[in-house]
Structures are given as structure tokens and as C-alpha cells.
Design a protein around this motif. Structure first.
Motif, mmCIF file in Angstrom:
data_model
loop_
_atom_site.group_PDB
_atom_site.id
_atom_site.type_symbol
_atom_site.label_atom_id
_atom_site.label_comp_id
_atom_site.label_asym_id
_atom_site.label_seq_id
_atom_site.Cartn_x
_atom_site.Cartn_y
_atom_site.Cartn_z
ATOM 1 N N GLU A 18 7.338 -6.430 4.995
ATOM 2 C CA GLU A 18 7.543 -5.039 4.583
ATOM 3 C C GLU A 18 6.502 -4.166 5.277
ATOM 4 O O GLU A 18 5.346 -4.562 5.410
ATOM 5 C CB GLU A 18 7.404 -4.904 3.060
ATOM 6 N N ARG A 19 6.897 -2.993 5.688
ATOM 7 C CA ARG A 19 5.948 -2.086 6.371
ATOM 8 C C ARG A 19 4.820 -1.663 5.443
ATOM 9 O O ARG A 19 3.756 -1.247 5.898
ATOM 10 C CB ARG A 19 6.693 -0.857 6.896
ATOM 11 N N ALA A 20 5.060 -1.765 4.150
ATOM 12 C CA ALA A 20 4.014 -1.401 3.185
ATOM 13 C C ALA A 20 2.970 -2.501 3.020
ATOM 14 O O ALA A 20 1.987 -2.320 2.304
ATOM 15 C CB ALA A 20 4.645 -1.071 1.834
ATOM 16 N N THR A 21 3.181 -3.643 3.664
ATOM 17 C CA THR A 21 2.178 -4.712 3.656
ATOM 18 C C THR A 21 1.364 -4.585 4.930
ATOM 19 O O THR A 21 1.822 -4.962 6.017
ATOM 20 C CB THR A 21 2.864 -6.098 3.595
ATOM 21 N N HIS A 22 0.183 -4.001 4.808
ATOM 22 C CA HIS A 22 -0.637 -3.768 6.006
ATOM 23 C C HIS A 22 -2.086 -3.549 5.601
ATOM 24 O O HIS A 22 -2.409 -3.349 4.431
ATOM 25 C CB HIS A 22 -0.117 -2.565 6.795
ATOM 26 N N PHE A 23 -2.976 -3.603 6.597
ATOM 27 C CA PHE A 23 -4.382 -3.298 6.361
ATOM 28 C C PHE A 23 -4.543 -1.804 6.084
ATOM 29 O O PHE A 23 -3.786 -0.976 6.586
ATOM 30 C CB PHE A 23 -5.232 -3.684 7.567
ATOM 31 N N SER A 24 -5.559 -1.480 5.319
ATOM 32 C CA SER A 24 -5.754 -0.077 4.945
ATOM 33 C C SER A 24 -6.517 0.707 6.008
ATOM 34 O O SER A 24 -6.448 1.926 6.049
ATOM 35 C CB SER A 24 -6.506 0.015 3.606
ATOM 36 N N ARG A 25 -7.239 -0.020 6.894
ATOM 37 C CA ARG A 25 -8.050 0.659 7.909
ATOM 38 C C ARG A 25 -7.633 0.218 9.298
ATOM 39 O O ARG A 25 -7.238 -0.915 9.529
ATOM 40 C CB ARG A 25 -9.532 0.352 7.691
ATOM 41 N N ILE A 26 -7.772 1.150 10.266
ATOM 42 C CA ILE A 26 -7.291 0.875 11.613
ATOM 43 C C ILE A 26 -8.122 -0.169 12.340
ATOM 44 O O ILE A 26 -7.616 -0.893 13.194
ATOM 45 C CB ILE A 26 -7.222 2.174 12.441
ATOM 46 N N ASP A 27 -9.420 -0.288 12.004
ATOM 47 C CA ASP A 27 -10.209 -1.284 12.725
ATOM 48 C C ASP A 27 -9.771 -2.699 12.367
ATOM 49 O O ASP A 27 -9.984 -3.633 13.138
ATOM 50 C CB ASP A 27 -11.713 -1.089 12.473
ATOM 51 N N TYR A 28 -9.129 -2.847 11.192
ATOM 52 C CA TYR A 28 -8.571 -4.149 10.831
ATOM 53 C C TYR A 28 -7.115 -4.268 11.296
ATOM 54 O O TYR A 28 -6.668 -5.348 11.666
ATOM 55 C CB TYR A 28 -8.607 -4.352 9.315
ATOM 56 N N LEU A 62 0.846 -1.184 0.000
ATOM 57 C CA LEU A 62 0.000 0.000 0.000
ATOM 58 C C LEU A 62 0.883 1.235 0.000
ATOM 59 O O LEU A 62 1.963 1.244 0.595
ATOM 60 C CB LEU A 62 -0.901 0.034 1.241
ATOM 61 N N GLU A 63 0.401 2.286 -0.684
ATOM 62 C CA GLU A 63 1.038 3.605 -0.659
ATOM 63 C C GLU A 63 2.478 3.586 -1.151
ATOM 64 O O GLU A 63 3.333 4.310 -0.655
ATOM 65 C CB GLU A 63 0.997 4.173 0.772
ATOM 66 N N LEU A 64 2.774 2.728 -2.134
ATOM 67 C CA LEU A 64 4.104 2.701 -2.726
ATOM 68 C C LEU A 64 4.024 2.972 -4.217
ATOM 69 O O LEU A 64 3.069 2.576 -4.884
ATOM 70 C CB LEU A 64 4.779 1.334 -2.504
ATOM 71 N N THR A 65 5.045 3.633 -4.733
ATOM 72 C CA THR A 65 5.132 3.845 -6.174
ATOM 73 C C THR A 65 5.679 2.579 -6.828
ATOM 74 O O THR A 65 6.218 1.692 -6.164
ATOM 75 C CB THR A 65 6.059 5.017 -6.498
ATOM 76 N N SER A 66 5.562 2.496 -8.130
ATOM 77 C CA SER A 66 6.074 1.325 -8.852
ATOM 78 C C SER A 66 7.587 1.200 -8.686
ATOM 79 O O SER A 66 8.118 0.083 -8.603
ATOM 80 C CB SER A 66 5.702 1.410 -10.333
ATOM 81 N N ASP A 67 8.279 2.337 -8.635
ATOM 82 C CA ASP A 67 9.737 2.291 -8.421
ATOM 83 C C ASP A 67 10.077 1.727 -7.043
ATOM 84 O O ASP A 67 11.030 0.952 -6.900
ATOM 85 C CB ASP A 67 10.344 3.691 -8.571
ATOM 86 N N GLU A 68 9.320 2.109 -6.017
ATOM 87 C CA GLU A 68 9.568 1.600 -4.667
ATOM 88 C C GLU A 68 9.292 0.102 -4.593
ATOM 89 O O GLU A 68 10.026 -0.646 -3.922
ATOM 90 C CB GLU A 68 8.695 2.352 -3.667
#
Length: 779
Positions: free
Chosen positions: A704-714, A357-363
Motif C-alpha cells: 500500500e502506498r500508505a506503508t512508507h517511511f516518514s522521512r525522506i532520508d530513510y 501513515l496519513e490515513l484515517t481510520s475509515d481509509e
């Protein structure tokens, strides 16, 4: 003079003479052969010292605090010796009936058996006694295919067998023989065989199980119950028939046992399977460090360093096998459901950059490229001299592979995909870590470093460090109570609060927001503020006490890495491991005394000589009053904060709660102290829970920190990590023999810190009493 009568010569005399010459010559020749063999003419013979101490490789055994074998360290020999006293009678009877029925009547060589074997050319059974078979296993080796060499080997076996009989009792020879035999599948020796094929200790073997293992002695590769079930069953029944023939069992018992199927309980023992795999791999590194600092006593002809794979060490650990099993089951149960929800939310349709989530293709390309270069495939091809272009091309070729799958019965499935796709596939899986410790002793009772060691070998208990989030806040509160004599009942407003620039070296003003981005404007007691993780109150506290005392307390609690002395640490920006966090929280439950977590209590050599005993490492960090005040604050988390779902079932109407939480009615009624934690973007979910004699920490997140749920309740700690604690403790409490406390935490005598916020302050009480007195005096 009379002539003497000529005596008639005996025509058989030459034959008789020849017979005796041949007979005596044969006897002398045989005696000479045996004598030459004993002198080592036909090959090296074992010395007296070797006969007294035959060197066999023994695996290092890892023993739990409740006396169970957690696993072993071995390269080729997974062997642990069992004394004769621990062998069941039925096993010894099966062995003698099948292999050497006159075992107690000969001195190593069975003359009758040998004569029978010679006369019938082995058609009616061989002549090798148990002692001879042991001699071959220990000192002679594999039988040569050359006839002359095979005969000379047999002579050596006879000589060594008679020597063994002089040096050892019959019982010792039986135990040595059973301890050295290779039963296949790393089942070296009777103990490993019993555990691997039947999941039990040798003393618990039934008659039919003993018969099966004795049957394997003829040829464990041929008579293998995993690969050749019918053949092995026939061989087992032959052993049972032998036992009946020599009156060890009755005919009816034989018939009854032969009618039974083989009840194999296959438990392969290797470094990637079984109980406490992550802990065992940590222990392997720990032992290697210990060995480097503790040389082996010098013995002639032996290595001068210990070898954990050969020397048969016994390592006594603090891990409780029952609690370890409960911990692993809790992680498996919850993570399977949590992962299902993560997959539900992160399909390519819903999230084109899945699993990130929230990563560019380069990242994303950078993450994948880093994973490629750190892979075993890249290292292996580099060693082969392949160019980078060749290596990268190989990552795009379809390959047959076995991958992890939560829904497969064995947690594995065979598939075809490119190695590059497999990297992305594994990045989609959430990881977990859990450690449970007795705070009074520091004894670690359970250690789960991940979801599956075979496929995810990084140990997140001690190797991984992640931002602590709100689980760091108790340290700020502890510093405020310790340094400023704050009370859980003191109140601060939930309003925007800024710490000015440069006050603690931070270049800009620091104005933290609450998780929901709002300010209630209410006045919160410290107990209520911590229970609800109110960031603005924590910011005010660290401003009052200063970052330096917080860092000082944290380091005294075992969190020794560099921590910047800036206000933002109050919200858990520093990174720590589960191992460190559990140790630190343990001091709150242990009346302010930090005890360094310990995993190994004692090490013994194969003879029972103690090589190591641990010494506890402790430090007084907080007063008993401050520690108890912290426990009271943390109890508020489960009584009215983010941990209240431990008290009842959460029935929230959305997908994740139905899958993850509903159906887990923990409904704990005993006192529990704890703290949830969630980091920025829900990258990490924490829960650390305590009862008086057990502190357990849980972390869940992506590699990776970019692997996470998109919402806080999850993605909050209360949803990701807390259920594992609940499942684990539920199972622990179902085992009263574990003696996990249901009681309240011990309150210090003459507690000087106000804990009961419903009770008026002593000063207020005195003022009220004075007013009442003045009223009575009519002032």
C-alpha cells in the motif's frame, strides 16, 4: 509248439506315464498361459509401437543461459530423462550388484533366480530382474493383493520383459528404469533424485551417494533419508556390501564408505521454492500463452495441444543462474536490514496507525476490507455457500498458521493469530523488485519479483506498476537534447518556475517545488541538475520541449501505456513496471537502440526438435550522440549526485544508515550511469544503474502506498533501492567469469554534442583565436 514267455509288466510305468503327462501338460499349460498373456487375454498388453515409445510423463525443464536447471513444471511427475552415457559407472554397478547380478546374462527373465525364489519361497531374494521391474513400472502397475491376479501380473511382466529385451539394449533398459522410478519428494527419476537429495547432477554422484539411491529402489517410502535416516543408512550399507561381494569395490573401500555418514543436501523442488521462483511463475504464464498460439503437430492417439506438465519440453532462458543467485542474495541482505529499520520506526507507540501513515481510520478499514475480500479464505468460503457474516466472523477467530519472519532461520515461524491480524501483519512488510538485462541483446539475466514467493506471490517486476518518480526525468532530458539540441553543459536557474494554466490543458498553473521545498537561485548545468534531481530545471525543460515529444520518446522506449501529455509527468507521476523501465534505460546504454527484453531463446520437445526460437525486437529511438549525452548525464548521478554513495561508504550517524548502508563499502571506481527516484511521501524508492553491458533496475516500497517511511532520508531511492544494486554488482564483479564490464561507455566518433563542460565551446575558441590574431596585427 513252444509257448511265448510272458514279459513282466513294469509296475512304475503308470507313474512314469503320469509324470510325463503332468510334466508336458504343465509345460504346455505354462506355454499356453504365456501365449494367452501375450494375446492380451489377462489384460491389455502394450503394442509394438508402445514398446518402441513408452509414454512417460516428463516435466518441462527450465534451463539457464549457463546450462543450469532453474526449475521444472510438473503436476505429479517431476521427471527429466538422463541418457545412459550420463550415468556414473558406480551407480550402474550398485544397481546390478543389488537388483540383478546376472543382468547381462539373461534375456529378461532370470531362470536361476526364479527357481531359487520358488524353492525358498522368496526367503533368499526375489526373482524380478531389472527388465521385469521396468515392465511393471511402465505397463503393469501396482501388484494386486489377490493371489491369482498377482500371478497373472507376474506372467505379464515376464512377457513384457522379454519384449523389452528384444527392443532395447541393456544400457537403454537401465536408463529407462532409473529415469522412471519415484524416489519421493517429487524426485521422479534419477536426475530429480540426485538434485533433490544431493544438489548435483547424476554424473557427479559419489559411490556412497549412488548406493543410497539404489537402496531406495527397494521401497523409497520406507528407505527415505529425510524421514528414516538410520534405516536408510543400513540399506545403503547393504548395497555397498553387495558391491564388495561382486568385486565392484574392495573390502577396504567398503569399510571406509560404510563408516561415512550420509551427507544429504536436501533441495526440494516445487513451484514455491528454489532459484528464480518469480521468474518461473512468469514463465509458466508465458508458456501457456505460447501453447495457445502454437498447436501440437497431430499424432494418432496423442493430445493436439502441448502440455507443459507432461510433454518434457526444454525451455532455454536468458537467466544466468549465478547472477540470479547474486540478485536474490542482494535483495535478501538489504531488505532484512531495511525492514528492521521500518519496524523500529513503526511501532504502535510511535505510530498508532502502523503500518500506515496519513490515513484515517475509515481509509484503513477500507484497505483491510479489500484485502479480506481478495483473500483465498474469502473465496473458498464463498464457494462453500457461506454467508458474508459467517465469512467475516471467521477472520476474527484465532488460527494456527505459518507466517513469514525475516529473523527465522527458514524465514517462517509458526504462530497463532486471527486471519484479520495476519492481513495487517503482512501489510507491514516492504516489497522489492529487481531486473537485470544485457542492453545489446535484451537478454534478461536476473529477475526477482519479491522478497519471498511462498508468502508474497505478487510479482513486482512485471505485474506491479508504480510511480517512477525522478527515474522518469531522463526521458525529459533526452527529449530536450534530441529535439532542442541541448547539451549537458547548458545551464538553467534553480528558481521558482510556473507553467501557466491551460498551456498544455492543465486547468491551473503548475509550479513544482524541489524536494526540500527550497530554491537555491544558482544556475545549474543539465548534468548537475539531473544528478541532484532539481525539479525546477526539469519543469523548464518540459515547458521548452513540450510534453508530447517526451511521451513520444517514452512510448518508443517500450513504455506503451497511456501517459497524459501534461507537464507534471516530468516529475514521474506515471506508473511503470521495473520490466518496462529497465528496457527503456537499456536504449541509453545501447547507443539509442531499444531492444525489447527477452527471457526465452529456444524451446525444444523431448526429442530435441526445436519448436521456437526468438527473434529480437529492436527500434532506433535516439541517435548515438543523444544516447551518449544521456549516459554522460546519468554518470553524473554517481559522480556527484544522489548515487555517490556507490563510490564510498556513507557514515551518517543515524539508525537506518548504520543498519542499511554503513558496512556496505561498495567503493566502485569504474564508470557507472544511473538514476535514483523517490515518489511523493516516500512511497516508492527506485534506482536504475548501468554499466556498458548490464542495466539493472530496483524498486522498493510497500504493498500500500500508505506503508512508507516518514522521512525522506530513510525513504529515498538512494537508501531503499540503491544498496541492492550495489550488493548485486559487488557480487557480480567478484565473479570475473561473468564478464561484467568495468570499462567506460563507448563514445561515438565525431560527437556533435558538448559533453566536457570544462572545455570551452568551439565557438568561444574560434572567437579567442580571432582576438589573438587581431592583437598580433595591432588592431
Amino acid at each position: 509248439m513252444a509257448k511265448k514267455k510272458k514279459t513282466k509288466s513294469n509296475p512304475f510305468k503308470p507313474f512314469i506315464k503320469a509324470f510325463w503327462i503332468l510334466f508336458l501338460g504343465g509345460v504346455l499349460s505354462i506355454a499356453l498361459i504365456f501365449l494367452l498373456a501375450s494375446w492380451g487375454v489377462f489384460g491389455e498388453m502394450p503394442t509394438f509401437e508402445r514398446l518402441e515409445n513408452p509414454q512417460t510423463n516428463l516435466a518441462t525443464e527450465i534451463i539457464s543461459s549457463d546450462g543450469k536447471t532453474l526449475g521444472k513444471f510438473f503436476l505429479e511427475d517431476n521427471r527429466t530423462d538422463v541418457p545412459y552415457s550420463e550415468l556414473p559407472e558406480n551407480l550402474v554397478q550398485a544397481l546390478i550388484a543389488t537388483e540383478d547380478v546376472r543382468y547381462y546374462d539373461h534375456s529378461g527373465v532370470d531362470a536361476r533366480g526364479t527357481l531359487r525364489a520358488v524353492m525358498f519361497l522368496g526367503q533368499r531374494g526375489g526373482a524380478s530382474t531389472i527388465s521385469q521391474q521396468l515392465a511393471r513400472q511402465l505397463f503393469v502397475g501396482v501388484r494386486s493383493k489377490n493371489v491369482v491376479e498377482a500371478v497373472l501380473q507376474k506372467v505379464k511382466e515376464w512377457v513384457i520383459a522379454t519384449r523389452l529385451e528384444r527392443n532395447y539394449t541393456k544400457e537403454e533398459i537401465i536408463s529407462m528404469y532409473l529415469n522412471i522410478y519415484d524416489f519421493g519428494y517429487n524426485a521422479d527419476g534419477i536426475r530429480s533424485a540426485s538434485r533433490i537429495y544431493f544438489g548435483k547432477e547424476p554424473r557427479d554422484l559419489k559411490i556412497e551417494e549412488s548406493a543410497l539411491l539404489v537402496g531406495m529402489l527397494k521401497n523409497s517410502s520406507l528407505y527415505n533419508p529425510i524421514r528414516r535416516e538410520e534405516l536408510t543408512l543400513e540399506r545403503r550399507n547393504t548395497v555397498l556390501a553387495q558391491m564388495e561381494k561382486y568385486n565392484y569395490i574392495t573390502e577396504s573401500e567398503r569399510d571406509s564408505l560404510i563408516a561415512q555418514k550420509m551427507d544429504i543436501n536436501f533441495n526440494p523442488e516445487n513451484h514455491r521454492e528454489g532459484l528464480a521462483t518469480y521468474f518461473r511463475m512468469y514463465l509458466q504464464r508465458w508458456l501457456k500463452n505460447w501453447i495457445s498460439e502454437n498447436p501440437k503437430p497431430a499424432m494418432e492417439g496423442e493430445r493436439d495441444t502441448w502440455n507443459i506438465y507432461l510433454d518434457g519440453l526444454k525451455v532455454y532462458t536468458t537467466i544466468d543462474s549465478r547472477m540470479q543467485a547474486n540478485a536474490e542474495a542482494a535483495v535478501q541482505d538489504h531488505m532484512k536490514r531495511l525492514q528492521a529499520e521500518f519496524f523500529h520506526q513503526n511501532t504502535p507507540d510511535r505510530n498508532p496507525t502502523t503500518p500506515f501513515l496519513e490515513l484515517t481510520s475509515d481509509e484503513i478499514r477500507s484497505i483491510i476490507n479489500r484485502a479480506m475480500k481478495s483473500s483465498e479464505r474469502w473465496r473458498a468460503m464463498s464457494r462453500q455457500g457461506k454467508s458474508e457474516e459467517e465469512i467475516r466472523d471467521s477472520f476474527n477467530k484465532q488460527t494456527e498458521m505459518t507466517v513469514f519472519d525475516w529473523n527465522a532461520p527458514t524465514r517462517e515461524k509458526d504462530t497463532v493469530m486471527t486471519p484479520l491480524d495476519s492481513i495487517r501483519y503482512y501489510k507491514t512488510f516492504l516489497r522489492a523488485a529487481m531486473m537485470s538485462m544485457e542492453p545489446q541483446t535484451g537478454h534478461v539475466k536476473a529477475w526477482v519479483g519479491g522478497i519471498n514467493y511462498r508468502h508474497f506471490q505478487y510479482d513486482n517486476v512485471i505485474q506491479g506498476s508504480r510511480q517512477a518518480g525522478s527515474t522518469f526525468k531522463p526521458f525529459v532530458y533526452a527529449a530536450a537534447i534530441d529535439q532542442l539540441r541541448k547539451s549537458p553543459c547548458d545551464a538553467l536557474p534553480d528558481t521558482q518556475y510556473c507553467i501557466e494554466a491551460n498551456k498544455y490543458g492543465n486547468p491551473e498553473p503548475w509550479c513544482p517545488k524541489n524536494a526540500n521545498g527550497k530554491y537555491s537561485g544558482q544556475s545549474y548545468t543539465l548534468k548537475r541538475a539531473l544528478a541532484n534531481s532539481v525539479n525546477t530545471v526539469t519543469a523548464q525543460l518540459i515547458d521548452e520541449v513540450g510534453p508530447r515529444p517526451v511521451v513520444s520518446i517514452v512510448k518508443n522506449l517500450g513504455l506503451t501505456r497511456e501517459i497524459p501529455e501534461v507537464p507534471s509527468i516530468a516529475l514521474g507521476t506515471p506508473e511503470f513496471s521495473v520490466y518496462e523501465m529497465v528496457g527503456a534505460f537499456g536504449a541509453f546504454a545501447n547507443q539509442g537502440v531499444y531492444v525489447k527484453p527477452v527471457m526465452v531463446t529456444r524451446i525444444e520437445d523431448r526429442n530435441g526438435t526445436v519448436l521456437y526460437e526468438y527473434t529480437p525486437e529492436t527500434k532506433d529511438v535516439l541517435s548515438r550522440d543523444v544516447a551518449y549525452a544521456m549516459v554522460d548525464l546519468l554518470k553524473g548521478v554517481t559522480e556527484g549526485g544522489s548515487g555517490t554513495r556507490l563510490r564510498h561508504t556513507v557514515a551518517k550517524e543515524n539508525h537506518v544508515y548504520k543498519e542499511v548502508v554503513t558496512g556496505y563499502p561498495y567503493e566502485f571506481s569504474n564508470p557507472i550511469a544511473g538514476k535514483t527516484g523517490t515518489t511523493q511521501n516516500q512511497s516508492d524508492g527506485w534506482f536504475i544503474g548501468m554499466v556498458p553491458n548490464l542495466v539493472t533496475g530496483v524498486w522498493v516500497g510497500g504493498e500500500e502506498r500508505a506503508t512508507h517511511f516518514s522521512r525522506i532520508d530513510y525513504g529515498q531511492g538512494a537508501t531503499m533501492a540503491l544498496p541492492i544494486w550495489g550488493l548485486y554488482m559487488k557480487q557480480n564483479y567478484a565473479m570475473p567469469e561473468l564478464e561484467i564490464s568495468l570499462a567506460d561507455f563507448e563514445e561515438p566518433e565525431d560527437l556533435s554534442i558538448r559533453i566536457d563542460c570544462n572545455k570551452p565551446l568551439e565557438e568561444e575558441e574560434e572567437n579567442q583565436e580571432l582576438e589573438d590574431d587581431l592583437e598580433e596585427l595591432d588592431f
